[in-house]
Design a protein around this motif. Structure first.
Motif, PDB file in Angstrom:
ATOM      1  N   HIS A 145      14.115  36.262 -12.602  1.00 45.51           N
ATOM      2  CA  HIS A 145      14.548  36.109 -11.211  1.00 45.51           C
ATOM      3  C   HIS A 145      13.838  37.169 -10.374  1.00 45.51           C
ATOM      4  N   ILE A 146      13.166  36.731  -9.313  1.00 42.86           N
ATOM      5  CA  ILE A 146      12.430  37.635  -8.425  1.00 42.86           C
ATOM      6  C   ILE A 146      13.054  37.536  -7.038  1.00 42.86           C
ATOM      7  N   TYR A 147      13.574  38.659  -6.521  1.00 42.08           N
ATOM      8  CA  TYR A 147      14.283  38.700  -5.240  1.00 42.08           C
ATOM      9  C   TYR A 147      13.372  39.355  -4.199  1.00 42.08           C
ATOM     10  N   MET A 148      13.317  38.759  -2.988  1.00 50.01           N
ATOM     11  CA  MET A 148      12.290  39.197  -2.034  1.00 50.01           C
ATOM     12  C   MET A 148      12.673  38.871  -0.597  1.00 50.01           C
ATOM     13  N   HIS A 149      11.905  39.408   0.331  1.00 50.17           N
ATOM     14  CA  HIS A 149      11.993  39.026   1.730  1.00 50.17           C
ATOM     15  C   HIS A 149      11.599  37.551   1.838  1.00 50.17           C
ATOM     16  N   ILE A 208      12.939  33.529  -6.396  1.00 53.08           N
ATOM     17  CA  ILE A 208      12.138  32.657  -7.262  1.00 53.08           C
ATOM     18  C   ILE A 208      12.664  32.817  -8.684  1.00 53.08           C
ATOM     19  N   SER A 209      12.972  31.712  -9.329  1.00 52.38           N
ATOM     20  CA  SER A 209      13.453  31.735 -10.712  1.00 52.38           C
ATOM     21  C   SER A 209      12.459  31.007 -11.604  1.00 52.38           C
ATOM     22  N   LEU A 210      12.042  31.679 -12.651  1.00 49.21           N
ATOM     23  CA  LEU A 210      11.095  31.118 -13.610  1.00 49.21           C
ATOM     24  C   LEU A 210      11.728  31.077 -14.993  1.00 49.21           C
ATOM     25  N   ARG A 211      11.311  30.139 -15.819  1.00 50.27           N
ATOM     26  CA  ARG A 211      11.727  30.114 -17.215  1.00 50.27           C
ATOM     27  C   ARG A 211      10.525  29.794 -18.078  1.00 50.27           C
ATOM     28  N   GLY A 212      10.512  30.402 -19.255  1.00 50.92           N
ATOM     29  CA  GLY A 212       9.401  30.156 -20.164  1.00 50.92           C
ATOM     30  C   GLY A 212       9.653  30.793 -21.506  1.00 50.92           C
ATOM     31  N   ASP A 213       8.895  30.364 -22.483  1.00 49.90           N
ATOM     32  CA  ASP A 213       9.002  30.935 -23.817  1.00 49.90           C
ATOM     33  C   ASP A 213       8.110  32.153 -23.927  1.00 49.90           C
ATOM     34  N   SER A 214       8.541  33.097 -24.754  1.00 50.88           N
ATOM     35  CA  SER A 214       7.778  34.344 -24.906  1.00 50.88           C
ATOM     36  C   SER A 214       6.347  34.089 -25.358  1.00 50.88           C
ATOM     37  N   GLU A 215       6.134  33.005 -26.091  1.00 50.66           N
ATOM     38  CA  GLU A 215       4.775  32.710 -26.586  1.00 50.66           C
ATOM     39  C   GLU A 215       3.807  32.447 -25.441  1.00 50.66           C
ATOM     40  N   GLY A 216       4.334  32.006 -24.307  1.00 52.48           N
ATOM     41  CA  GLY A 216       3.452  31.698 -23.196  1.00 52.48           C
ATOM     42  C   GLY A 216       3.305  32.802 -22.178  1.00 52.48           C
ATOM     43  N   PHE A 217       4.054  33.903 -22.335  1.00 47.97           N
ATOM     44  CA  PHE A 217       4.036  34.926 -21.294  1.00 47.97           C
ATOM     45  C   PHE A 217       2.749  35.738 -21.258  1.00 47.97           C
ATOM     46  N   ILE A 238       2.193  40.452   1.188  1.00 53.35           N
ATOM     47  CA  ILE A 238       2.077  39.469   0.108  1.00 53.35           C
ATOM     48  C   ILE A 238       1.111  39.928  -0.980  1.00 53.35           C
ATOM     49  N   SER A 239       0.071  40.645  -0.613  1.00 52.97           N
ATOM     50  CA  SER A 239      -0.877  41.139  -1.602  1.00 52.97           C
ATOM     51  C   SER A 239      -0.198  42.128  -2.552  1.00 52.97           C
ATOM     52  N   LEU A 240       0.573  43.066  -2.007  1.00 51.97           N
ATOM     53  CA  LEU A 240       1.289  44.029  -2.838  1.00 51.97           C
ATOM     54  C   LEU A 240       2.397  43.345  -3.641  1.00 51.97           C
ATOM     55  N   ALA A 241       3.006  42.309  -3.069  1.00 48.83           N
ATOM     56  CA  ALA A 241       4.048  41.575  -3.791  1.00 48.83           C
ATOM     57  C   ALA A 241       3.467  40.893  -5.039  1.00 48.83           C
ATOM     58  N   LYS A 242       2.297  40.309  -4.920  1.00 49.04           N
ATOM     59  CA  LYS A 242       1.647  39.673  -6.074  1.00 49.04           C
ATOM     60  C   LYS A 242       1.326  40.715  -7.154  1.00 49.04           C
ATOM     61  N   LYS A 243       0.790  41.851  -6.723  1.00 55.27           N
ATOM     62  CA  LYS A 243       0.485  42.918  -7.683  1.00 55.27           C
ATOM     63  C   LYS A 243       1.756  43.395  -8.380  1.00 55.27           C
ATOM     64  N   ALA A 244       2.840  43.495  -7.622  1.00 57.14           N
ATOM     65  CA  ALA A 244       4.093  43.982  -8.200  1.00 57.14           C
ATOM     66  C   ALA A 244       4.628  43.015  -9.247  1.00 57.14           C
ATOM     67  N   GLU A 263       7.017  31.564  -0.261  1.00 53.73           N
ATOM     68  CA  GLU A 263       6.016  30.502  -0.421  1.00 53.73           C
ATOM     69  C   GLU A 263       4.747  31.015  -1.097  1.00 53.73           C
ATOM     70  N   GLY A 264       4.262  32.184  -0.667  1.00 52.78           N
ATOM     71  CA  GLY A 264       3.046  32.735  -1.261  1.00 52.78           C
ATOM     72  C   GLY A 264       3.221  33.094  -2.725  1.00 52.78           C
ATOM     73  N   LEU A 265       4.390  33.611  -3.111  1.00 51.51           N
ATOM     74  CA  LEU A 265       4.616  33.973  -4.514  1.00 51.51           C
ATOM     75  C   LEU A 265       4.849  32.744  -5.386  1.00 51.51           C
ATOM     76  N   VAL A 266       5.438  31.681  -4.831  1.00 51.68           N
ATOM     77  CA  VAL A 266       5.574  30.435  -5.592  1.00 51.68           C
ATOM     78  C   VAL A 266       4.198  29.896  -5.945  1.00 51.68           C
ATOM     79  N   GLN A 267       3.291  29.889  -4.989  1.00 48.89           N
ATOM     80  CA  GLN A 267       1.928  29.435  -5.253  1.00 48.89           C
ATOM     81  C   GLN A 267       1.229  30.330  -6.267  1.00 48.89           C
TER      82      GLN A 267
END
Length: 402
Positions: free
Chosen positions: A365-369, A216-225, A340-346, A374-378
């Motif tokens: 960039h988030i690398y995963m099984h 999963i690749s995300l982009r954003g400005d620091s002001e929104g993080f 998936i629950s632990l992945a979200k927390k991580a 799909e669950g982390l994209v949501q």
């Protein structure tokens, strides 16, 4: 009268000395190098120090320039490791940095790590960096890092001059680098690499495909993080996943980390890709000799803290600058496990731990099984300032005998 003549002669000597000094300063500015001046009035080039190359300061303006050129050739020749297909190959040096950057336009879509890491590569233990020149012009680079107790080389950093791409030059420098590493390090048996594109069945047939990981690749400005991370926390609370019986805890003790990584059951429990952990695209077997490599990376680790046999583990690499969009930060998170629950927390924990360090545009960039994608994209969607950069893509983990 004699005294006056003496004063005039002495004054002329001073003037000549000043002129010589001015010439020296001028040539030094041109050559951008220091000179070792000797009591005799001679000087030598600093890199080779060859006594036979000493020249008189009175002949400085011509002979030092010639000498600098000669010594450049000598220095370059001393780093030469071979020739093939019209190319001359050298061990890369810090002073090759600008030439390397000149051939690196649009590498990895602007996500190139090498501008940040090149100089550390020059001194990294077990690292080999080969450059290829054609008629003195740098046209390609390849690097390898010895891991797994010296039995494996992880190759990375491949790049070719834009006007030479598609002409087979990548294959030439790859073969030369493989042969050089095998010659210098005869114990190396395996070549491993990761790549972010599918090269097709013909090229894949030359390797064993050990694993595919979703990204999963995300982009954003620091002001929104800040608000993005706060939103992730709220999602965990609403879903009641923040209070689940499997907490996520940070590992800071090196002995505890060593015990975790050398646990013989860890690979099967976490379904590690190819039985290895992949740290920012570098695959490493779970063995003690690789722990020193991980220690150099300054990683932040989180692990499932529910008991002595964790089912989830993650770490992140400190954010570093990349050329993307004329200057951004890159932040990599590696997840291992399928919960998936632990992945979200991580994901939330890693982003929260670096949000104060983030400035300007950030690419995450988030690398995963594959089952987590799909669950982390949501989980990550729905924010105005932090958006998904790419659709589904994968990291391929490849291996072959060297």
């Amino acid at each position: 009268m004699l005294y006056l003549a003496y004063l005039l002669a002495n004054q002329q000597k001073k003037i000549q000395a000043v002129k010589r000094l001015d010439i020296l300063k001028t040539v030094l500015q041109v050559c951008k190098s220091k000179v070792h001046v000797r009591p005799s009035g001679n000087f030598s080039h600093p890199e080779c120090g060859c006594l036979q190359h000493n020249v008189k300061i009175t002949r400085l303006s011509i002979q030092y320039v010639r000498h600098a050129s000669t010594c450049a050739e000598v220095t370059m020749h001393s780093h030469c490791v071979g020739e093939s297909d019209g190319l001359t190959f050298f061990l890369a040096r810090p002073e090759d940095y600008d030439d390397v950057m000149a051939i690196s336009q649009n590498i990895y879509g602007g996500n190139d790590y090498l501008p940040h890491r090149y100089h550390s590569w020059m001194t990294e233990p077990g690292r080999v960096v080969i450059i290829a020149r054609r008629d003195r012009k740098l046209v390609a680079l390849e690097s390898g890092l010895l891991v797994d107790g010296g039995e494996t080389v992880v190759v990375e950093g491949l790049r070719v001059c834009p006007n030479e791409r598609g002409c087979g030059l990548a294959g030439v420098i790859q073969k030369f680098t493989d042969d050089y590493i095998k010659k210098v390090y005869p114990n190396v048996k395996t070549k491993r690499l990761t790549r972010g594109d599918d090269p097709g069945p013909e090229k894949l047939s030359k390797f064993t495909l050990l694993a595919r990981r979703a990204v999963i690749s995300l982009r954003g400005d620091s002001e929104g993080f800040d608000s993005f991370v706060s939103g992730l926390k709220e999602k965990l609370v609403v879903s009641d996943e923040s209070n689940s019986s499997r907490p996520l805890v940070a590992i800071k003790d090196s002995d505890a980390l060593k015990a975790l990584l050398l646990d013989s059951d860890l690979s099967s429990r976490l379904q590690l890709p190819g039985g290895a952990i992949i740290q920012d695209w570098q695959p490493l077997k779970l063995m003690e000799s690789n722990l020193h490599i991980l220690e150099r990376r300054n990683l932040t680790w989180f692990v499932d803290g529910s008991g002595g046999k964790p089912l989830f583990m993650s770490f992140h690499t400190p954010p570093y600058p990349i050329p993307f969009n004329e200057g951004s930060l890159r932040f990599n998170i590696d997840l291992f496990g399928t919960d998936i629950s632990l992945a979200k927390k991580a994901v939330m924990a890693h982003l929260n731990s670096v949000k104060s360090e983030i400035q300007g545009l950030v690419v995450v960039h988030i690398y995963m099984h594959q089952t987590l994608w799909e669950g982390l994209v949501q989980f990550c969607e729905g924010h105005d300032m932090v958006k998904q950069l790419h659709n589904y893509w994968e990291q391929l983990f490849l291996e072959r005998e060297l």
